[in-house]
Scaffold this motif. Structure first.
Motif, PDB file in Angstrom:
ATOM      1  N   TYR A  44       0.814  -1.218   0.000  1.00  0.00           N
ATOM      2  CA  TYR A  44       0.000   0.000   0.000  1.00  0.00           C
ATOM      3  C   TYR A  44       0.847   1.269   0.000  1.00  0.00           C
ATOM      4  CZ  TYR A  44       1.142  -0.625   4.942  1.00  0.00           C
ATOM      5  OH  TYR A  44       1.814  -0.824   6.120  1.00  0.00           O
ATOM      6  N   MET A  45       2.164   1.138   0.053  1.00  0.00           N
ATOM      7  CA  MET A  45       3.032   2.326   0.132  1.00  0.00           C
ATOM      8  C   MET A  45       3.354   2.855  -1.266  1.00  0.00           C
ATOM      9  SD  MET A  45       3.806   3.163   3.364  1.00  0.00           S
ATOM     10  CE  MET A  45       5.454   3.852   3.486  1.00  0.00           C
ATOM     11  N   THR A  46       2.321   3.150  -2.012  1.00  0.00           N
ATOM     12  CA  THR A  46       2.503   3.687  -3.357  1.00  0.00           C
ATOM     13  C   THR A  46       1.832   5.051  -3.445  1.00  0.00           C
ATOM     14  OG1 THR A  46       0.447   2.740  -4.239  1.00  0.00           O
ATOM     15  CG2 THR A  46       2.433   1.337  -4.322  1.00  0.00           C
ATOM     16  N   LYS A  47       2.323   5.851  -4.344  1.00  0.00           N
ATOM     17  CA  LYS A  47       1.725   7.161  -4.557  1.00  0.00           C
ATOM     18  C   LYS A  47       0.264   7.026  -4.956  1.00  0.00           C
ATOM     19  CE  LYS A  47       2.743  11.572  -6.806  1.00  0.00           C
ATOM     20  NZ  LYS A  47       3.705  12.302  -7.659  1.00  0.00           N
ATOM     21  N   GLU A  48      -0.017   6.029  -5.795  1.00  0.00           N
ATOM     22  CA  GLU A  48      -1.398   5.818  -6.258  1.00  0.00           C
ATOM     23  C   GLU A  48      -2.334   5.522  -5.087  1.00  0.00           C
ATOM     24  OE1 GLU A  48       1.415   5.412  -9.450  1.00  0.00           O
ATOM     25  OE2 GLU A  48       1.303   4.323  -7.535  1.00  0.00           O
ATOM     26  N   SER A  49      -1.868   4.721  -4.118  1.00  0.00           N
ATOM     27  CA  SER A  49      -2.707   4.372  -2.970  1.00  0.00           C
ATOM     28  C   SER A  49      -3.067   5.600  -2.141  1.00  0.00           C
ATOM     29  CB  SER A  49      -1.988   3.358  -2.072  1.00  0.00           C
ATOM     30  OG  SER A  49      -1.826   2.133  -2.721  1.00  0.00           O
TER      31      SER A  49
END
Length: 199
Positions: free
Chosen positions: A166-171
């Motif tokens: 979940y550590m994405t920019k999109e998330s």
């Protein structure tokens, strides 16, 4: 809203504050909030996590205090942690992880904050991973610049980017867009107002 207020922000671990309220922190930095993080999580991430935390906070020019209580076992040091929280009772406004979080460390910090900061305004910030039980009743509108500042902090945590899905920019942008849509804004971060005190 926070002009002239003393603000303290508690995190159980490095990256909690950035992931939970990083865009709001971009708005609050002008008030020089005091930031306290209780576990450095080196047991899982090695000493690199301490540098990542420092680099994250430096993107906003913020000072912070990082303790080394044992991650996933804060209960063992509950008395000492509560003493530390008590030492910040001169604050007017407190931000903390939720006492309803499904992460035991977050719950402990949230519950201690609620117990100790009896006459203070308390905001519990949202947990993107363990926050399914949290009761969001406050939406803070943030803009794209705030969100970019948030992710500049988060992307300093290479140890977490490598292993957290979940550590994405999109998330983070999707979560903020969802919360923003609930109040007819482009982006927002969600909080639970545990206590609101106006004097």
């Amino acid at each position: 809203m926070f002009e002239g207020e003393k603000i303290v922000i508690f995190g159980a671990h490095p990256d909690d504050i950035e992931t939970g309220m990083g865009a709001t922190l971009n708005q609050l930095k002008k008030f020089n909030p005091r930031i306290v993080i209780f576990s450095d999580t080196v047991q899982y991430n090695g000493d690199k996590i301490k540098d990542e935390c420092k680099n994250s906070m430096q993107t906003q020019g913020l000072d912070f205090k990082l303790y080394n209580f044992e991650v996933d076992n804060l209960e063992k040091d509950k008395v000492e942690i509560r003493k530390i929280i008590y030492s910040y009772r001169d604050a007017d406004v407190v931000f903390a992880p939720s006492s309803m979080s499904q992460h035991q460390d977050h719950r402990l910090i949230g519950q201690a904050t609620d117990d100790i900061m009896l006459e203070k305004t308390i905001f519990f910030y949202e947990d993107i991973r363990s926050g399914q039980n949290e009761k969001i009743n406050f939406w803070n509108s943030v803009n794209e610049e705030d969100m970019e500042a948030k992710y500049r902090m988060i992307e300093k945590y290479n140890t977490q980017l490598e292993k957290r899905h979940y550590m994405t920019k999109e998330s983070f942008f999707a979560m903020a867009k969802f919360r923003g849509g609930q109040i007819n804004k482009q982006f927002a971060e969600g909080f639970e107002v545990k206590r609101l005190v106006r004097t």
